[in-house]
Design a protein around this motif. Sequence first.
Motif, mmCIF file in Angstrom:
data_model
loop_
_atom_site.group_PDB
_atom_site.id
_atom_site.type_symbol
_atom_site.label_atom_id
_atom_site.label_comp_id
_atom_site.label_asym_id
_atom_site.label_seq_id
_atom_site.Cartn_x
_atom_site.Cartn_y
_atom_site.Cartn_z
ATOM 1 N N HIS A 34 37.427 37.463 39.566
ATOM 2 C CA HIS A 34 36.532 38.207 38.680
ATOM 3 C C HIS A 34 35.143 37.593 38.610
ATOM 4 N N TRP B 258 47.179 43.593 37.107
ATOM 5 C CA TRP B 258 46.100 42.694 36.675
ATOM 6 C C TRP B 258 46.467 41.937 35.401
ATOM 7 N N GLU C 55 31.857 39.851 39.474
ATOM 8 C CA GLU C 55 30.638 39.868 38.662
ATOM 9 C C GLU C 55 29.406 39.636 39.532
ATOM 10 N N GLU D 144 31.330 45.300 32.332
ATOM 11 C CA GLU D 144 32.662 45.226 31.726
ATOM 12 C C GLU D 144 33.614 46.226 32.390
ATOM 13 N N HIS E 87 35.085 45.430 36.040
ATOM 14 C CA HIS E 87 36.243 44.540 36.168
ATOM 15 C C HIS E 87 37.564 45.317 36.267
ATOM 16 N N THR E 88 37.576 46.576 35.838
ATOM 17 C CA THR E 88 38.792 47.382 35.961
ATOM 18 C C THR E 88 38.585 48.666 36.762
ATOM 19 N N TRP F 214 36.641 48.280 39.953
ATOM 20 C CA TRP F 214 36.075 47.780 41.200
ATOM 21 C C TRP F 214 36.775 48.332 42.433
#
Length: 332
Positions: free
Chosen positions: A293, A278, A297, A314, A317-318, A320
């Motif tokens: 991203h 990423w 969201e 937040e 995003h890492t 998912w």
Amino acid sequence: MQPIFKEYIQFLKDNGIDLPIEEGYYWLDRQIIKAYDKSGNLHKLYKIQIDDKLNITYKSYKQQLFEIETWEETCNRFEYKLKELEKQSLQLIKDSLNKYNDYNPIILTSGGKDSTVVLYLVRKINGTIQGLFNNTSLDCADTYKYIKAIDNIITTNPKIGFYQWIKTNIIPSRFGRACCRVFKEVATSKLFENNKTIMFMGIRNEESNTRSNYNDEIKNPNWGNKPYIGILPIRKWTEEDVWLYILWKGIEFNPKYRKGYSRVGCAIACPYYTKSTWVLDKYWYPKMYKRWHDILEKDFKENFKWIRLNCTLEEYHTCWNGGLLRKEPTEE
């Protein structure tokens, strides 16, 4: 373990990591930068570290002075092994073509290093055999340009692209996905229908526990009763073997690898990628990264992912691509 090219070195420098390394000598192995000495001993030099906010730092290993071996010298040292691997692979290809002489041969190629080597080996035996590229609609420009430059390649194109597909399906994760089946296996099956087909594939035993049990010939359960045979010419090769062979033979490969990627398929959205990928995506393909991203969201908000995974926006995003982040929700 893969070679470190100048593009990845520049990426590190642009992220504040200025190390005394150059192309032609160094290797990256699970975010550890290594080098061989002239006696063939492999040394750990630096560890690249990436936090949840995709900040990059590094630590140095305690080092003894040694004379570094070049890639060319490493290839020469492994030359006997590479020749033996090549010999065995070529023999398997010959035997398979003779055994299934009434089957239509095809080389499955994703643009990755493994299928690149298989393509090279098969065409050493028969240069007229076609390659097949399944367009998932999710690859980056580097991969598409690389595939277009290869002679005698046919391509399958999906009726709807990945970004349209996820609107009525799911965001793929390590625990639930169908993208590989839809965009690759089903596409291949529709192309060949019930015709006898022998497929040369770049699958290796080292890649996973499941693949460690594969033999020279495989039948994918998703093929059902269709007369398809999968042949794995490089299944016994290690990742290092593949790269040394590419360097030794001077084989053209996907330029995405030069940017530090260990895998090149399904850019941005593959659930098996991690922070080490990423952070590269964010640097090399910022538009694709932002698009994905933004989708994440929206998914977080519309599908109540904070309840399902016990995570914040937040954090999503890492995380998912995984399952439950924590057993109990935070106060937030």
